[in-house]
Design a protein around this motif. Structure first.
Motif, PDB file in Angstrom:
ATOM      1  N   MET A   1      -7.328  45.784  24.879  1.00 56.58           N
ATOM      2  CA  MET A   1      -6.807  46.221  26.168  1.00 56.58           C
ATOM      3  C   MET A   1      -5.839  47.377  25.956  1.00 56.58           C
ATOM      4  N   ALA A   2      -5.984  48.413  26.735  1.00 53.62           N
ATOM      5  CA  ALA A   2      -5.143  49.602  26.605  1.00 53.62           C
ATOM      6  C   ALA A   2      -3.736  49.319  27.106  1.00 53.62           C
ATOM      7  N   LYS A   3      -2.776  49.977  26.472  1.00 57.55           N
ATOM      8  CA  LYS A   3      -1.391  49.800  26.871  1.00 57.55           C
ATOM      9  C   LYS A   3      -1.139  50.547  28.185  1.00 57.55           C
ATOM     10  N   ILE A   4      -0.418  49.912  29.074  1.00 57.13           N
ATOM     11  CA  ILE A   4      -0.138  50.498  30.383  1.00 57.13           C
ATOM     12  C   ILE A   4       1.117  51.350  30.277  1.00 57.13           C
ATOM     13  N   ASN A   5       1.037  52.582  30.769  1.00 53.43           N
ATOM     14  CA  ASN A   5       2.199  53.474  30.811  1.00 53.43           C
ATOM     15  C   ASN A   5       2.892  53.305  32.153  1.00 53.43           C
ATOM     16  N   TRP A   6       4.061  52.683  32.132  1.00 50.74           N
ATOM     17  CA  TRP A   6       4.808  52.417  33.354  1.00 50.74           C
ATOM     18  C   TRP A   6       5.711  53.591  33.675  1.00 50.74           C
ATOM     19  N   LYS A   7       5.857  53.893  34.949  1.00 54.23           N
ATOM     20  CA  LYS A   7       6.819  54.871  35.447  1.00 54.23           C
ATOM     21  C   LYS A   7       7.997  54.094  36.014  1.00 54.23           C
ATOM     22  N   LEU A   8       9.201  54.443  35.618  1.00 50.50           N
ATOM     23  CA  LEU A   8      10.416  53.740  36.036  1.00 50.50           C
ATOM     24  C   LEU A   8      11.108  54.531  37.135  1.00 50.50           C
ATOM     25  N   VAL A   9      11.372  53.894  38.260  1.00 49.60           N
ATOM     26  CA  VAL A   9      12.045  54.528  39.391  1.00 49.60           C
ATOM     27  C   VAL A   9      13.327  53.759  39.676  1.00 49.60           C
ATOM     28  N   ASP A  10      14.451  54.467  39.691  1.00 52.64           N
ATOM     29  CA  ASP A  10      15.721  53.859  40.075  1.00 52.64           C
ATOM     30  C   ASP A  10      15.914  54.128  41.561  1.00 52.64           C
ATOM     31  N   ALA A  11      15.916  53.076  42.367  1.00 55.86           N
ATOM     32  CA  ALA A  11      15.964  53.227  43.822  1.00 55.86           C
ATOM     33  C   ALA A  11      17.376  53.368  44.366  1.00 55.86           C
ATOM     34  N   SER A  12      18.384  53.324  43.527  1.00 51.46           N
ATOM     35  CA  SER A  12      19.750  53.425  44.039  1.00 51.46           C
ATOM     36  C   SER A  12      19.992  54.824  44.599  1.00 51.46           C
ATOM     37  N   GLU A  13      20.613  54.861  45.761  1.00 51.68           N
ATOM     38  CA  GLU A  13      20.917  56.096  46.483  1.00 51.68           C
ATOM     39  C   GLU A  13      19.659  56.925  46.780  1.00 51.68           C
ATOM     40  N   GLN A  14      18.563  56.238  47.111  1.00 46.79           N
ATOM     41  CA  GLN A  14      17.324  56.890  47.526  1.00 46.79           C
ATOM     42  C   GLN A  14      16.999  56.453  48.947  1.00 46.79           C
ATOM     43  N   ILE A  15      16.437  57.353  49.748  1.00 47.98           N
ATOM     44  CA  ILE A  15      16.066  57.044  51.119  1.00 47.98           C
ATOM     45  C   ILE A  15      14.782  56.204  51.089  1.00 47.98           C
ATOM     46  N   MET A  16      14.809  55.037  51.741  1.00 55.11           N
ATOM     47  CA  MET A  16      13.726  54.082  51.637  1.00 55.11           C
ATOM     48  C   MET A  16      12.368  54.650  52.058  1.00 55.11           C
ATOM     49  N   GLU A  31      -1.330  55.181  38.893  1.00 55.19           N
ATOM     50  CA  GLU A  31      -0.132  55.003  38.066  1.00 55.19           C
ATOM     51  C   GLU A  31       0.432  53.603  38.262  1.00 55.19           C
ATOM     52  N   HIS A  32       1.129  53.098  37.250  1.00 54.96           N
ATOM     53  CA  HIS A  32       1.834  51.825  37.322  1.00 54.96           C
ATOM     54  C   HIS A  32       3.322  52.140  37.460  1.00 54.96           C
ATOM     55  N   VAL A  33       3.962  51.572  38.476  1.00 55.86           N
ATOM     56  CA  VAL A  33       5.350  51.908  38.792  1.00 55.86           C
ATOM     57  C   VAL A  33       6.197  50.646  38.803  1.00 55.86           C
ATOM     58  N   VAL A  34       7.373  50.718  38.178  1.00 53.34           N
ATOM     59  CA  VAL A  34       8.358  49.645  38.245  1.00 53.34           C
ATOM     60  C   VAL A  34       9.605  50.224  38.905  1.00 53.34           C
ATOM     61  N   ILE A  35      10.125  49.527  39.905  1.00 53.32           N
ATOM     62  CA  ILE A  35      11.284  49.987  40.672  1.00 53.32           C
ATOM     63  C   ILE A  35      12.445  49.048  40.390  1.00 53.32           C
ATOM     64  N   ILE A  36      13.600  49.616  40.027  1.00 51.60           N
ATOM     65  CA  ILE A  36      14.794  48.808  39.800  1.00 51.60           C
ATOM     66  C   ILE A  36      15.856  49.192  40.830  1.00 51.60           C
ATOM     67  N   ASN A  37      16.850  48.344  40.985  1.00 51.63           N
ATOM     68  CA  ASN A  37      17.962  48.542  41.915  1.00 51.63           C
ATOM     69  C   ASN A  37      17.492  48.701  43.361  1.00 51.63           C
ATOM     70  N   SER A  38      16.584  47.859  43.775  1.00 49.15           N
ATOM     71  CA  SER A  38      16.069  47.968  45.142  1.00 49.15           C
ATOM     72  C   SER A  38      17.143  47.642  46.180  1.00 49.15           C
ATOM     73  N   LYS A  39      18.150  46.880  45.815  1.00 49.04           N
ATOM     74  CA  LYS A  39      19.192  46.523  46.773  1.00 49.04           C
ATOM     75  C   LYS A  39      20.075  47.716  47.123  1.00 49.04           C
ATOM     76  N   ASP A  40      20.065  48.767  46.295  1.00 47.60           N
ATOM     77  CA  ASP A  40      20.900  49.939  46.533  1.00 47.60           C
ATOM     78  C   ASP A  40      20.166  51.069  47.231  1.00 47.60           C
TER      79      ASP A  40
END
Length: 158
Positions: A1-16, A31-40
């Motif tokens: 199985m091929a390794k997945i290249n994840w894109k990291l998005v920091d959602a803090s101070e971003q317009i929803m 693309e595969h996307v992981v979002i962190i700091n969704s509460k901000d």
């Protein structure tokens, strides 16, 4: 199985809305996307107007005679943001497949999942920055806490 290249998005101070539309485009392209700091993440508008809109969606739809009446809106920041992304995807198999390629976390990546996202490439959406706003805005954590979310229940995942 091929390794997945994840894109990291920091959602803090971003317009929803702008952030969700950009992420929807990314995941539709495969693309595969992981979002962190969704509460901000922020929602633009006056506080009382934004809170009234989302609290109304949460409380005034269901009733005692038919508690299954929807639509249902989540009060957790990670599922709240994930649901807004889902609304921007096509309602077919392509949209469902794309929706599985996005992972959203309230604060940081949980310790148990750190190895999965080790080589993730960070991306920044310039047009989604809250610095563009000259007016007031509200964070998703504030909206979700008014909808019934208590942030204390998720501390052990961070």
């Amino acid at each position: 199985m091929a390794k997945i290249n994840w894109k990291l998005v920091d959602a803090s101070e971003q317009i929803m809305g702008r952030l969700c539309s950009q992420i929807a485009k990314y995941i539709l392209l495969g693309e595969h996307v992981v979002i962190i700091n969704s509460k901000d993440c922020v929602i633009s508008g006056r506080r009382n107007m934004v809170l009234a809109k989302y609290v109304h969606l949460r409380r005034d739809i269901r009733n005692l005679s038919n508690p299954r009446r929807g639509p249902f809106h989540s009060s957790r920041p990670d599922t709240f943001l994930r649901q807004k992304i889902r609304f921007m995807l096509p309602k077919n198999q392509r949209g469902r497949d794309a929706f599985h390629r996005v992972h959203v976390y309230i604060a940081g990546i949980p310790k148990a999942k750190k190895n999965k996202y080790l080589d993730s490439e960070p991306i920044v959406f310039q047009n989604a920055s809250a610095e563009r706003l000259s007016r007031k805005y509200v964070t998703i954590a504030d909206v979700c806490s008014n909808m019934g979310w208590s942030g204390e229940s998720r501390k052990h995942f961070i």
